[in-house]
Design an enzyme around this catalytic site. Structure first.
Site, mmCIF file in Angstrom:
data_model
loop_
_atom_site.group_PDB
_atom_site.id
_atom_site.type_symbol
_atom_site.label_atom_id
_atom_site.label_comp_id
_atom_site.label_asym_id
_atom_site.label_seq_id
_atom_site.Cartn_x
_atom_site.Cartn_y
_atom_site.Cartn_z
ATOM 1 N N SER A 72 18.130 91.520 56.617
ATOM 2 C CA SER A 72 19.726 91.427 56.856
ATOM 3 C C SER A 72 19.886 90.032 57.660
ATOM 4 O O SER A 72 19.231 89.908 58.466
ATOM 5 C CB SER A 72 20.387 92.564 57.785
ATOM 6 O OG SER A 72 21.492 92.135 58.218
ATOM 7 N N ARG A 99 32.031 86.201 66.276
ATOM 8 C CA ARG A 99 32.850 87.522 66.296
ATOM 9 C C ARG A 99 33.923 87.599 66.732
ATOM 10 O O ARG A 99 34.925 88.108 66.021
ATOM 11 C CB ARG A 99 31.768 88.612 66.491
ATOM 12 C CG ARG A 99 30.507 89.033 65.747
ATOM 13 C CD ARG A 99 30.620 88.811 64.406
ATOM 14 N NE ARG A 99 29.425 89.308 63.694
ATOM 15 C CZ ARG A 99 28.954 88.674 62.528
ATOM 16 N NH1 ARG A 99 29.442 87.399 62.113
ATOM 17 N NH2 ARG A 99 28.098 89.054 61.703
ATOM 18 N N ASP A 134 27.725 93.790 66.353
ATOM 19 C CA ASP A 134 28.790 93.147 65.778
ATOM 20 C C ASP A 134 30.204 94.277 65.757
ATOM 21 O O ASP A 134 31.180 93.638 65.937
ATOM 22 C CB ASP A 134 28.306 92.619 64.287
ATOM 23 C CG ASP A 134 27.292 91.413 64.431
ATOM 24 O OD1 ASP A 134 27.485 90.772 65.471
ATOM 25 O OD2 ASP A 134 26.670 91.303 63.480
ATOM 26 N N ASP A 189 28.270 95.894 50.818
ATOM 27 C CA ASP A 189 28.956 96.879 51.471
ATOM 28 C C ASP A 189 30.372 96.797 51.578
ATOM 29 O O ASP A 189 31.292 97.903 51.414
ATOM 30 C CB ASP A 189 28.559 96.905 53.115
ATOM 31 C CG ASP A 189 27.185 97.469 53.312
ATOM 32 O OD1 ASP A 189 26.733 98.234 52.632
ATOM 33 O OD2 ASP A 189 26.520 96.816 54.184
HETATM 34 N N1 ARG Z 1 21.040 90.624 67.036
HETATM 35 C C1 ARG Z 1 21.811 89.395 66.941
HETATM 36 C C2 ARG Z 1 23.081 89.669 67.566
HETATM 37 O O1 ARG Z 1 23.445 90.757 68.117
HETATM 38 C C3 ARG Z 1 22.216 89.150 65.508
HETATM 39 C C4 ARG Z 1 23.105 90.197 64.586
HETATM 40 C C5 ARG Z 1 23.050 89.720 63.300
HETATM 41 N N2 ARG Z 1 23.871 90.198 62.381
HETATM 42 C C6 ARG Z 1 23.471 90.825 61.265
HETATM 43 N N3 ARG Z 1 24.485 91.356 60.556
HETATM 44 N N4 ARG Z 1 22.492 90.393 60.561
HETATM 45 O O2 ARG Z 1 24.023 88.883 67.800
#
Ligand code: ARG
Length: 387
Positions: A173, A92, A121, A13
């Site tokens: 992912s 983040r 995120d 991406d």
């Molecule tokens: N659900 C989790 C969160 O919101 C994990 C997110 C994982 N991110 C990813 N890009 N795979 O913090």
């Protein structure tokens, strides 16, 4: 020429994004935060430049991550919806903070990232950036760009000779840092399906772990873990050490359905060996040193702290106010907790502290007892009187 600082991972991406911005006439600065994901940063740097970035920033943020994000979360016992240790969520705001720093240094006008429009995120990165630098423009092309499928992106990458690793394509992912690993998508989207063993990287299959328990002692100073098995570690090394110990005993796997910010429920798998050992032991030490009312009140705050973290509200006044309260409660949270790890389980088996409020002469039913049971009679009468 407009300058954009792109939060770059080296994946498909964000590689396509570099080229996509170039085509739109942008000067692209690729920025990558090292939070302990263990990527090969030389490869990533070369790839970003080969794809068209004019400059690459790779910042080692591991120590700041552990000291200023992970440790406060441990002091708060922050666990979202009782299960998620927030490894991704904690990283983040740190990533966004340094993205702003790069933008200032480069006099860029725009920040960009490769998050999709469905996840948490995007919210965390953008809300943090907006708070820290309201003048910068925020963009997230994946929410609106022309590519609808991964195959279209791969085709675009081939057409423009963008170096990508399609062989490594995984149906999942994932996101990884020092504090843990998050896994979603693929067959995990069916909440009834048991996660296959292949998805785990930080933790060993409990069935294949040693049949003998491993004991581990964690020492805290004012709520911060400082020693493991009597040996002092720097913050980053301490987390690495506990990930190793927990990982080899299968500790820290979580399978949950969680509530995302954008209103949907999603099935997520997590690995947090160090986090499990730390929050379990930290809570236990608090149980020994904090007075009852502080302990109970602090327990009410933990879910709120986790929620603020999950919601991307790390840089808000409320989060700072809670930190002030929590830090005050940690003044006497010093001592050692002993845990027993066995095939995925992590249980406390001992605790000691020079600030302990546990008084054996009060608790004992033996000869050393100094508690005066006669006083209980009056206490009970007055305690129950209002009812
Ligand atoms: N659900 C989790 C969160 O919101 C994990 C997110 C994982 N991110 C990813 N890009 N795979 O913090």
């Amino acid at each position: 020429m407009k300058k954009v600082v792109l939060a770059y991972s080296g994946g498909l991406d964000t590689s396509c994004l570099i080229r996509w911005y170039k085509d739109k006439g942008y000067d692209v600065i690729a920025y990558l935060a090292d939070v302990g994901q263990g990527s090969d940063f030389n490869v990533v740097r070369k790839r970003a430049l080969a794809t068209g970035a004019s400059k690459v920033y790779i910042l080692d943020l591991k120590e700041e991550f552990v000291k200023d994000y992970v440790f406060p979360a441990i002091k708060a016992n922050a666990v979202y919806e009782g299960k998620y240790f927030l490894a991704t969520a904690l990283s983040r705001p740190l990533i966004a903070k340094h993205q702003v720093w790069v933008a200032r240094k480069e006099k860029a006008t725009t920040l960009s990232h490769g998050c999709t429009g469905k996840g948490n995120d995007q919210v965390r990165l953008e809300v943090t950036a907006k708070i820290l630098a309201p003048d910068l423009e925020l963009q997230a092309p994946l929410r609106t760009w022309e590519f609808k499928t991964r195959d279209q992106e791969i085709e675009y990458a081939h057409k423009h000779k963008i170096p990508i690793d399609v062989t490594k394509k995984s149906p999942y992912s994932t996101d990884i840092n020092l504090y843990g690993r998050s896994i979603e998508c693929g067959i995990l989207e069916d909440p009834w399906v048991e996660p296959p063993e292949e998805i785990y990287k930080m933790t060993k299959d409990p069935l294949k772990c040693p049949n003998k328990p491993e004991y581990v002692e964690v020492e805290y100073a004012k709520g911060i873990p400082v020693k493991v098995n009597g040996k002092a570690y720097k913050p980053v090394d301490l987390i690495i050490k506990l990930n190793e110990i927990g990982g080899r005993n299968g500790v820290g796997r979580v399978d949950m359905v969680e509530n995302r910010l954008v209103g949907i429920k999603s099935r997520e798998i997590y690995e947090n060996p160090a986090g499990t050992i730390l929050i379990t032991s930290h809570k236990e030490l608090e149980a020994m040193v904090l007075d009852r009312e502080t302990l109970h009140y602090k327990e009410l705050i933990s879910p709120k702290y986790a929620e603020l973290t999950y919601y991307g509200l790390w840089e808000t006044p409320q989060k700072q106010q809670l930190d002030a309260y929590i830090n005050k409660t940690q003044e006497r949270v010093s001592g050692v907790v002993r845990l027993k790890l066995l095939k995925g389980s992590c249980n406390v088996v001992g605790r000691k502290s020079k600030f302990s409020r546990y008084k054996e002469e009060l608790a004992t039913y033996g000869a050393k007892d100094i508690f005066d049971p006669k006083l209980s009679e009056g206490f009970i009468r007055i305690w129950g009187m209002p009812y």
